[in-house]
Design a protein around this motif. Structure first.
Motif, mmCIF file in Angstrom:
data_model
loop_
_atom_site.group_PDB
_atom_site.id
_atom_site.type_symbol
_atom_site.label_atom_id
_atom_site.label_comp_id
_atom_site.label_asym_id
_atom_site.label_seq_id
_atom_site.Cartn_x
_atom_site.Cartn_y
_atom_site.Cartn_z
ATOM 1 N N TYR A 146 -9.884 1.691 0.700
ATOM 2 C CA TYR A 146 -9.980 3.138 0.881
ATOM 3 C C TYR A 146 -8.911 3.846 0.053
ATOM 4 O O TYR A 146 -9.193 4.842 -0.628
ATOM 5 N N ARG A 147 -7.675 3.368 0.125
ATOM 6 C CA ARG A 147 -6.593 4.000 -0.630
ATOM 7 C C ARG A 147 -6.867 3.937 -2.134
ATOM 8 O O ARG A 147 -6.554 4.882 -2.867
ATOM 9 N N TYR A 148 -7.433 2.838 -2.567
ATOM 10 C CA TYR A 148 -7.776 2.691 -3.987
ATOM 11 C C TYR A 148 -8.810 3.742 -4.375
ATOM 12 O O TYR A 148 -8.650 4.456 -5.381
ATOM 13 N N ILE A 192 -2.381 -1.522 -6.236
ATOM 14 C CA ILE A 192 -3.395 -1.748 -5.203
ATOM 15 C C ILE A 192 -4.489 -2.671 -5.719
ATOM 16 O O ILE A 192 -4.950 -3.571 -5.005
ATOM 17 N N GLU A 207 -8.183 -0.624 4.634
ATOM 18 C CA GLU A 207 -7.291 0.432 4.148
ATOM 19 C C GLU A 207 -7.031 0.340 2.660
ATOM 20 O O GLU A 207 -7.053 1.362 1.951
ATOM 21 N N TRP A 224 -10.733 4.012 8.773
ATOM 22 C CA TRP A 224 -10.882 3.904 7.319
ATOM 23 C C TRP A 224 -12.337 4.069 6.913
ATOM 24 O O TRP A 224 -12.631 4.649 5.858
ATOM 25 N N ILE A 240 0.837 -1.208 0.000
ATOM 26 C CA ILE A 240 0.000 0.000 0.000
ATOM 27 C C ILE A 240 0.868 1.252 0.000
ATOM 28 O O ILE A 240 0.632 2.193 -0.770
ATOM 29 N N HIS A 247 2.002 7.052 -6.549
ATOM 30 C CA HIS A 247 1.009 8.091 -6.810
ATOM 31 C C HIS A 247 1.590 9.472 -6.521
ATOM 32 O O HIS A 247 1.387 10.425 -7.294
ATOM 33 N N ARG A 300 1.232 4.229 -2.773
ATOM 34 C CA ARG A 300 1.040 5.640 -2.435
ATOM 35 C C ARG A 300 2.249 6.469 -2.867
ATOM 36 O O ARG A 300 2.103 7.616 -3.326
ATOM 37 N N SER A 315 -13.622 7.115 4.621
ATOM 38 C CA SER A 315 -14.392 6.801 3.412
ATOM 39 C C SER A 315 -15.692 7.593 3.385
ATOM 40 O O SER A 315 -16.085 8.108 2.325
ATOM 41 N N GLN A 366 -9.406 6.521 -2.827
ATOM 42 C CA GLN A 366 -8.805 7.842 -2.678
ATOM 43 C C GLN A 366 -8.024 8.245 -3.930
ATOM 44 O O GLN A 366 -8.167 9.376 -4.423
ATOM 45 N N ILE A 367 -7.214 7.321 -4.443
ATOM 46 C CA ILE A 367 -6.428 7.631 -5.643
ATOM 47 C C ILE A 367 -7.352 7.810 -6.842
ATOM 48 O O ILE A 367 -7.135 8.704 -7.679
#
Length: 246
Positions: free
Chosen positions: A196-198, A182, A193, A234, A163, A170, A167, A238, A200-201
């Motif tokens: 969520y990170r996916y 991801i 997480e 998370w 992860i 990115h 990041r 979200s 977010q990007i």
């Protein structure tokens, strides 16, 4: 009277004494004495257990108040421990405190100083240093360190490493690589997480519809299942990001 009967009787007496000494209503005595075990269990669930939980909540609140009044108390304590004993463990503990306070330069110095002897390529030192470099605005240095961890220690927190590596990609402007890395792990990821990170990007690269879908999955999962304290942030993030997307 057998041992079990004696134990039940002593337990009843103990609970009854607790009820009297703590000023509970006298009808509790009837419940406790007329319904052995069940009455005591009900008394425990209704009267004692909430007090235990409240006590824990107060202790947690006390810790939060201490951090608010003296936010650097933990930092000073760790620094004192390192002054007494310059062990790798004390260096890492102080580095983590520095990270929590946003002192990333100091954390980097501590992690670098821990890279000595047998610990030069230790995965916990490398991952901590990578996190500090990333938070300090050095995504390329962070990604290089993470690639070292993944290559030399593939079983060391592979999801966290993947992860953070994505990041970093990115942050370097390679969002396609970040999303691909991801996405490749979503089906086998543990926790919220990664998704969520996916999301977010996706949101930050203008793919709003897909971002909404991913973030909605996180929110719906949190609603349907009982999630632990490590997963709640998370879900909250979200919900906030989803609301900002309209």
């Amino acid at each position: 009277m057998d041992v079990v009967g004696l134990a039940v009787l002593l337990l009843q007496i103990g609970i009854a004494v607790h009820a009297v000494r703590t000023g509970r209503s006298l009808w509790w005595l009837l419940v406790i004495l007329l319904f052995p075990l069940i009455g005591g269990l009900i008394y425990f669930l209704v009267e004692i257990l909430p007090e235990i939980r409240a006590g824990r909540a107060i202790r947690r609140l006390g810790g939060d108040i201490v951090k608010t009044v003296n936010p650097d108390a933990g930092l000073h304590r760790r620094a004192g421990e390192l002054a007494v004993c310059g062990s790798i463990q004390n260096k890492l503990a102080l580095a983590q405190e520095c990270m929590a306070r946003g002192h990333f330069d100091e954390a980097i110095t501590l992690y670098e100083s821990a890279r000595e002897g047998q610990f030069v390529d230790a995965p916990d030192v490398l991952l901590g240093l990578a996190r500090a470099r990333f938070q300090n605005g050095e995504p390329q240095a962070a990604r290089t360190l993470l690639e070292q961890v993944a290559a030399a220690h593939p079983d060391y927190y592979p999801q966290d490493v993947a992860i953070l590596k994505a990041r970093a990609a990115h942050a370097l402007g390679d969002s396609d690589r970040a999303l691909g890395e991801i996405e490749a792990m979503l089906d086998r990821s543990v926790g919220l997480e990664a998704r969520y990170r996916y999301g977010q990007i996706l949101a930050e690269t203008g793919q709003t519809q897909q971002a909404r879908a991913e973030l909605s999955d996180v929110v719906n999962h949190a609603r349907r299942f009982r999630i632990g304290p490590t997963e709640r942030p998370w879900a909250r993030r979200s919900r906030r990001l989803l609301a900002s997307l309209g």
